[in-house]
Design an enzyme around this catalytic site. Structure first.
Site, short mmCIF file in Angstrom:
data_model
loop_
_atom_site.label_atom_id
_atom_site.label_comp_id
_atom_site.label_asym_id
_atom_site.label_seq_id
_atom_site.Cartn_x
_atom_site.Cartn_y
_atom_site.Cartn_z
N GLN A 31 26.81 -33.38 42.60
CA GLN A 31 25.55 -32.62 42.44
C GLN A 31 25.22 -32.43 40.96
OE1 GLN A 31 26.11 -28.72 44.30
NE2 GLN A 31 27.70 -28.10 42.86
N HIS A 58 30.56 -32.22 44.86
CA HIS A 58 30.22 -31.34 45.99
C HIS A 58 31.29 -31.54 47.07
CE1 HIS A 58 27.06 -29.80 49.16
NE2 HIS A 58 28.27 -29.46 49.46
N PHE A 108 34.14 -22.20 47.71
CA PHE A 108 33.53 -23.53 47.83
C PHE A 108 34.60 -24.54 48.26
CE2 PHE A 108 31.00 -26.90 45.13
CZ PHE A 108 30.40 -27.39 46.26
N HIS A 111 35.66 -24.03 51.83
CA HIS A 111 34.65 -24.55 52.76
C HIS A 111 34.75 -26.08 52.88
CE1 HIS A 111 30.64 -25.01 54.64
NE2 HIS A 111 30.54 -26.07 53.86
N GLU A 112 34.85 -26.75 51.74
CA GLU A 112 34.89 -28.22 51.76
C GLU A 112 36.14 -28.73 52.46
OE1 GLU A 112 32.34 -30.33 50.85
OE2 GLU A 112 31.27 -28.43 50.67
N LYS A 115 35.76 -27.76 56.40
CA LYS A 115 34.72 -28.51 57.10
C LYS A 115 34.98 -30.01 57.08
CE LYS A 115 29.69 -29.16 57.37
NZ LYS A 115 28.38 -28.63 56.94
N HIS A 116 35.35 -30.55 55.92
CA HIS A 116 35.45 -32.01 55.77
C HIS A 116 36.89 -32.50 55.63
CE1 HIS A 116 31.08 -32.32 55.36
NE2 HIS A 116 31.12 -31.33 54.50
P1 5GP Z 1 22.05 -30.66 54.73
O1 5GP Z 1 21.66 -30.23 56.09
O2 5GP Z 1 21.78 -29.68 53.64
O3 5GP Z 1 21.69 -32.09 54.38
O4 5GP Z 1 23.64 -30.74 54.77
C1 5GP Z 1 24.39 -29.60 54.98
C2 5GP Z 1 25.83 -29.99 55.01
O5 5GP Z 1 26.10 -30.80 56.16
C3 5GP Z 1 26.32 -30.85 53.85
O6 5GP Z 1 26.62 -30.12 52.72
C4 5GP Z 1 27.55 -31.45 54.47
O7 5GP Z 1 28.60 -30.53 54.53
C5 5GP Z 1 27.07 -31.78 55.84
N1 5GP Z 1 26.45 -33.11 55.91
C6 5GP Z 1 25.11 -33.40 55.85
N2 5GP Z 1 24.91 -34.72 55.98
C7 5GP Z 1 26.13 -35.30 56.14
C8 5GP Z 1 26.56 -36.63 56.35
O8 5GP Z 1 25.79 -37.58 56.43
N3 5GP Z 1 27.89 -36.81 56.47
C9 5GP Z 1 28.77 -35.80 56.40
N4 5GP Z 1 30.07 -36.09 56.54
N5 5GP Z 1 28.40 -34.52 56.21
C10 5GP Z 1 27.10 -34.26 56.09
P1 5GP Z 2 27.97 -27.87 52.85
O1 5GP Z 2 26.56 -28.03 52.44
O2 5GP Z 2 28.97 -28.69 52.12
O3 5GP Z 2 28.23 -27.70 54.30
O4 5GP Z 2 28.19 -26.38 52.39
C1 5GP Z 2 28.24 -25.97 51.08
C2 5GP Z 2 28.68 -24.54 51.18
O5 5GP Z 2 29.36 -24.24 49.99
C3 5GP Z 2 27.54 -23.57 51.33
O6 5GP Z 2 27.98 -22.49 52.12
C4 5GP Z 2 27.30 -23.12 49.91
O7 5GP Z 2 26.82 -21.81 49.82
C5 5GP Z 2 28.70 -23.20 49.33
N1 5GP Z 2 28.68 -23.53 47.90
C6 5GP Z 2 29.35 -22.84 46.99
N2 5GP Z 2 29.15 -23.37 45.77
C7 5GP Z 2 28.32 -24.43 45.94
C8 5GP Z 2 27.75 -25.36 45.03
O8 5GP Z 2 27.95 -25.35 43.82
N3 5GP Z 2 26.97 -26.32 45.58
C9 5GP Z 2 26.72 -26.39 46.92
N4 5GP Z 2 25.92 -27.38 47.36
N5 5GP Z 2 27.23 -25.51 47.80
C10 5GP Z 2 28.03 -24.53 47.31
#
Ligand code: 5GP
Ligand code: 5GP
Length: 223
Positions: A31, A58, A108, A111-112, A115-116
């Protein structure tokens, strides 16, 4: 006969589970802090201070070739910071959190991982997961790649094509560019996705790209 059939079915299912792949490839997502912060929602710098002007990590996201992805795969494997104690200073520098309120990054990273990271645990344990992401981030200096191509974080407008071409020229692989919007609705360069093999170490051509689009010309805000 029925019992024998049941036993064979159970064994077959166990075998299928054992050899089933958990995922097909990773998205490595970085990011631009200037764009994370330049929104109506704004951002908060980490407790350790303003991060360097660089693309930050990210996440490293396991994905399937059909575009879908697994998430939150193992509730029995919580984030444990003691498993990454050798990596914390690199994580603070290269995986900074910009969400509010200011944090030390652990929410952060937690969470990563949950979730992943728990969905690629058959390949990378917690230390391996975070180390792989840090090593991938160190392999390509995205900001330098863009600046060398005349694409500077100065609030100017650049063509999406020129941004993709610069990254493809430097890495050999086509990135996916995700945009977000500033408070006036201008589309800007937010995240760069590169694809990585299942070992978490080599960039590959993306088997599938995420959905979503930017605009043909996008802003690159300063940070
Ligand atoms: P957004 O809905 O903001 O695009 O994505 C929210 C979160 O869903 C991302 O930060 C990530 O954790 C997950 N995500 C969105 N798109 C993808 C994808 O194509 N692949 C994976 N593995 N995770 C995703
Ligand atoms: P994702 O989009 O990967 O599912 O979720 C990202 C989560 O991490 C959200 O809950 C967001 O508030 C938190 N977060 C904390 N720090 C950051 C940051 O620097 N960038 C992003 N994209 N998410 C962050």
């Amino acid at each position: 006969m029925a019992v024998k059939l049941a036993v064979v079915l159970v064994l077959f299912n166990l075998l299928a589970l054992g050899i089933a792949k958990d995922f097909d490839f990773f998205y490595f997502v970085q990011q631009w802090p200037g764009s994370y912060c330049d929104t109506a929602q704004s951002c908060c710098y980490p407790k350790s201070g303003k991060p360097a002007a660089a693309f930050g990590i990210h996440g490293l996201w396991p994905n399937y070739n059909d575009g879908s992805y697994p998430s939150n795969c193992d509730p029995d494997s919580p984030y444990d910071q003691s498993k990454v104690s050798d990596l914390i200073s690199r994580m603070q520098r290269n995986w900074p959190t910009l969400a509010c309120p200011s944090g030390d990054g652990s929410a952060f990273w937690n969470h990563e991982w949950e979730k992943h990271g728990t969905c690629s645990e058959s390949v990378l344990d917690q230390n391996g997961y975070f180390k792989s992401a840090l090593n991938l981030n160190a392999k390509v200096d995205l900001l330098k790649v863009l600046v060398d191509a005349g694409i500077e974080p100065n609030g100017g407008e650049y063509s999406l094509t020129s941004i993709k071409q610069a990254i493809e020229g430097a890495t050999g692989h086509t990135p996916f560019i995700e945009c977000n919007s500033d408070s006036s609705g201008n589309r800007q360069l937010y995240q760069v996705y590169l694809c990585v093999d299942t070992s978490g170490s080599q960039f590959i051509q993306c088997p599938v790209f995420p959905r979503g689009k930017c605009a043909s010309t996008i802003q690159f805000p300063s940070f």
